[in-house]
Design a protein around this motif. Structure first.
Motif, PDB file in Angstrom:
ATOM      1  N   GLY A 255       0.817  -1.210   0.000  1.00 23.17           N
ATOM      2  CA  GLY A 255       0.000   0.000   0.000  1.00 23.17           C
ATOM      3  C   GLY A 255       0.847   1.255   0.000  1.00 23.17           C
ATOM      4  N   GLY A 256       2.073   1.160   0.555  1.00 23.00           N
ATOM      5  CA  GLY A 256       2.997   2.289   0.486  1.00 23.00           C
ATOM      6  C   GLY A 256       3.458   2.540  -0.930  1.00 23.00           C
ATOM      7  N   ALA A 257       3.756   1.454  -1.665  1.00 23.17           N
ATOM      8  CA  ALA A 257       4.134   1.610  -3.070  1.00 23.17           C
ATOM      9  C   ALA A 257       3.001   2.216  -3.876  1.00 23.17           C
ATOM     10  N   ILE A 258       1.778   1.814  -3.565  1.00 25.67           N
ATOM     11  CA  ILE A 258       0.603   2.380  -4.240  1.00 25.67           C
ATOM     12  C   ILE A 258       0.484   3.867  -3.930  1.00 25.67           C
ATOM     13  N   ALA A 259       0.687   4.220  -2.664  1.00 32.00           N
ATOM     14  CA  ALA A 259       0.584   5.624  -2.253  1.00 32.00           C
ATOM     15  C   ALA A 259       1.616   6.491  -2.968  1.00 32.00           C
ATOM     16  N   PHE A 260       2.859   5.994  -3.092  1.00 28.86           N
ATOM     17  CA  PHE A 260       3.885   6.746  -3.814  1.00 28.86           C
ATOM     18  C   PHE A 260       3.453   7.009  -5.256  1.00 28.86           C
ATOM     19  N   GLN A 261       2.896   5.990  -5.909  1.00 28.37           N
ATOM     20  CA  GLN A 261       2.465   6.173  -7.293  1.00 28.37           C
ATOM     21  C   GLN A 261       1.312   7.167  -7.381  1.00 28.37           C
ATOM     22  N   PRO A 280       6.604   0.482   4.317  1.00 31.80           N
ATOM     23  CA  PRO A 280       6.285   0.610   2.894  1.00 31.80           C
ATOM     24  C   PRO A 280       7.318  -0.026   1.983  1.00 31.80           C
ATOM     25  N   VAL A 281       6.868  -0.428   0.808  1.00 26.63           N
ATOM     26  CA  VAL A 281       7.796  -0.822  -0.254  1.00 26.63           C
ATOM     27  C   VAL A 281       8.272   0.466  -0.918  1.00 26.63           C
ATOM     28  N   VAL A 282       9.481   0.858  -0.614  1.00 25.83           N
ATOM     29  CA  VAL A 282      10.096   2.050  -1.194  1.00 25.83           C
ATOM     30  C   VAL A 282      10.829   1.689  -2.487  1.00 25.83           C
ATOM     31  N   ASP A 283      11.320   0.457  -2.543  1.00 23.23           N
ATOM     32  CA  ASP A 283      12.102  -0.014  -3.698  1.00 23.23           C
ATOM     33  C   ASP A 283      11.811  -1.498  -3.887  1.00 23.23           C
ATOM     34  N   GLU A 337      12.573  13.541  -6.721  1.00 22.91           N
ATOM     35  CA  GLU A 337      11.260  13.866  -7.250  1.00 22.91           C
ATOM     36  C   GLU A 337      10.178  13.938  -6.178  1.00 22.91           C
ATOM     37  N   LEU A 338      10.479  13.467  -4.982  1.00 22.30           N
ATOM     38  CA  LEU A 338       9.485  13.489  -3.906  1.00 22.30           C
ATOM     39  C   LEU A 338       9.133  14.930  -3.570  1.00 22.30           C
ATOM     40  N   ASP A 339       7.821  15.223  -3.500  1.00 19.74           N
ATOM     41  CA  ASP A 339       7.411  16.599  -3.216  1.00 19.74           C
ATOM     42  C   ASP A 339       6.284  16.687  -2.194  1.00 19.74           C
ATOM     43  N   LYS A 340       6.098  15.632  -1.396  1.00 17.48           N
ATOM     44  CA  LYS A 340       5.092  15.631  -0.331  1.00 17.48           C
ATOM     45  C   LYS A 340       5.742  15.252   0.992  1.00 17.48           C
ATOM     46  N   PRO A 341       5.305  15.825   2.090  1.00 20.08           N
ATOM     47  CA  PRO A 341       5.807  15.381   3.396  1.00 20.08           C
ATOM     48  C   PRO A 341       5.411  13.921   3.641  1.00 20.08           C
ATOM     49  N   VAL A 342       6.338  13.159   4.210  1.00 22.87           N
ATOM     50  CA  VAL A 342       6.119  11.723   4.417  1.00 22.87           C
ATOM     51  C   VAL A 342       6.511  11.344   5.837  1.00 22.87           C
ATOM     52  N   LEU A 343       5.633  10.580   6.500  1.00 23.20           N
ATOM     53  CA  LEU A 343       5.984   9.928   7.758  1.00 23.20           C
ATOM     54  C   LEU A 343       6.245   8.460   7.435  1.00 23.20           C
ATOM     55  N   LEU A 344       7.481   8.004   7.687  1.00 20.43           N
ATOM     56  CA  LEU A 344       7.860   6.611   7.464  1.00 20.43           C
ATOM     57  C   LEU A 344       7.948   5.904   8.812  1.00 20.43           C
ATOM     58  N   ILE A 345       7.086   4.904   9.006  1.00 16.68           N
ATOM     59  CA  ILE A 345       7.135   4.070  10.206  1.00 16.68           C
ATOM     60  C   ILE A 345       7.550   2.676   9.744  1.00 16.68           C
ATOM     61  N   HIS A 346       8.750   2.236  10.121  1.00  8.82           N
ATOM     62  CA  HIS A 346       9.267   0.995   9.573  1.00  8.82           C
ATOM     63  C   HIS A 346      10.195   0.336  10.583  1.00  8.82           C
ATOM     64  N   SER A 347       9.795  -0.806  11.096  1.00  7.61           N
ATOM     65  CA  SER A 347      10.593  -1.507  12.094  1.00  7.61           C
ATOM     66  C   SER A 347      11.857  -2.079  11.467  1.00  7.61           C
TER      67      SER A 347
END
Length: 410
Positions: A255-261, A280-283, A337-347
């Motif tokens: 869902g993180g990869a979807i959100a980035f797209q 999230p899947v960042v890569d 290219e990222l242009d939105k504020p992001v909160l990354l929660i990742h264990s």
């Protein structure tokens, strides 16, 4: 009477020719085996799996309100916190609480049962451990309306959960789109609802293409975010048509990869104010490389699998209508290219989606990315381990971002 014939000696094959023939046959066998294994792994990546219930339920004791459950101890059932337990082919659901007792010799763990939302837990023999603690909004104790949205994939069911109109923050013009991960359901997003309601934010917990609720499993193929974002677009459009002015995207795992797209390709990009992403899947390259190592796939097999899901020639093998652009979903490379504020929660102990790409993105874009440290929650279970901390981190981030002048977007 036929005459008995003396068998002739077989012609002796020169060793050099035997060697060439055996070598060629071996090469052909190895090539076929490599291709077959790569095809199997490629299909596992994109074909939704049937939800299984591999966890053994050994015993359920006590009465309503004071029940406990004895389970086989494993890496999931030994993590502290509260979780969902799905059983009876998905028809049953229980909410599981703290560890009461651990027996290392027997390999069992006793945990409290906080509630049974559906089914008869006492009769269950197997189940599935889940980060989705709540089965539906009623179980979460929040009001909701069942709605239907529409995209090119067809009808998309969703829960619309209103924010508290008397919230102190008063972000009543903000709607959150809750995007679950691969193989999950919209129930996974319900863990975010309480802090959102307190902020006055309305939530849409959505189903999307390839979900069992949307498309028959035999026809489903994951786009890993490269196609599912179109359904998020439909959700954003619904929100904007019903009073939203600003949008926050929540995404768990895929869902993180979807959100980035969505944030980079949506028709409504300017309305997106922020992203909140959990494991999230960042890569995708990093994730698939990790999965290949877990499954002990040789490097050539793993590389061929990636080619199969990203090249047109293998569509007949994978069943994908169009190949997937994994480079477009690599946000470490696309960090600028990222242009939105992001909160990354990742264990950091996530063994399914490695946290390293999240850290790399956070370091590359420290101006936009906030990443608190989590280290004992495995995959997408940060809220389950410490819901109060998760709620506070989300509320603090959104309060800061949404209060800024010009937070509506571009």
């Amino acid at each position: 009477m036929a005459m008995k014939r003396t068998p002739s000696k077989p012609a002796r094959t020169p060793w050099v020719f035997l060697g060439i023939g055996a070598g060629a046959s071996l090469a052909a066998v190895l090539s076929a085996a490599t291709s077959g294994l790569a095809a199997y792994f490629a299909r596992r990546i994109v074909v939704p799996e049937r939800a299984e219930e591999p966890l053994e339920i050994l015993h359920v004791s006590g009465f309503d309100g004071e029940m406990s459950i004895l389970l086989a101890a494993d890496d999931e059932t030994m993590v502290p916190g509260r979780y969902g337990l799905v059983f009876d082919g998905g028809r049953g659901h229980a909410r599981i609480g703290d560890i009461l007792e651990y027996d290392p010799r027997a390999g069992t763990v006793l945990r409290s049962v906080l509630g049974v939302d559906a089914g008869t837990l006492r009769k269950a023999r197997r189940g599935r451990w889940s980060a989705a603690y709540y089965r539906n909004p009623d179980a979460a104790g929040v009001p909701s309306t069942e709605i239907t949205m529409h995209s090119d994939a067809g009808e998309l069911p969703a829960w619309c959960i209103p924010g508290n109109p008397s919230a102190v923050e008063g972000f009543t013009d903000v709607w959150a789109i809750l995007i679950h991960g691969r193989g999950g359901t919209r129930a996974a997003g319900l863990s975010a609802v309480r802090p959102l309601r307190r902020l006055g934010i309305t939530s849409l917990a959505i189903a999307y293409r390839n979900d069992a609720e949307v498309q028959p499993p035999d026809d489903s193929r994951y786009g890993l975010g490269d196609t599912e974002w179109l359904d998020v677009d439909a959700a954003i459009e619904y929100a904007l048509d019903h009073g939203a002015r600003r949008i926050v995207l929540f995404g768990w795992s895929m869902g993180g990869a979807i959100a980035f797209q969505s944030a980079s390709r949506s028709r409504f990009k300017s309305a997106i104010s922020a992203l909140v992403l959990d494991a999230p899947v960042v890569d995708w390259f990093a994730v698939l490389d990790r999965q290949a190592k877990i499954n002990k796939l040789p490097t050539p097999v793993a590389r061929l699998s990636l080619s199969m899901i990203s090249r047109p020639w293998a569509r007949w093998i994978t069943g994908l209508e169009t190949p997937l652009d994994l480079h477009r979903m690599d946000w470490v490379t696309r960090a600028a290219e990222l242009d939105k504020p992001v909160l990354l929660i990742h264990s950091d102990d996530d063994d399914f989606v490695p946290s390293r790409p999240s850290h790399l993105l956070a370091r590359a874009r420290s101006d936009l990315v906030t990443m608190p440290v989590y280290d004992t929650a495995r995959h997408t279970k940060e809220w389950n381990v410490d819901p109060e901390r998760w709620d506070d981190d989300v509320a603090r981030f959104l309060s800061g971002v949404l209060s800024r002048p010009g937070s509506r977007g571009d």
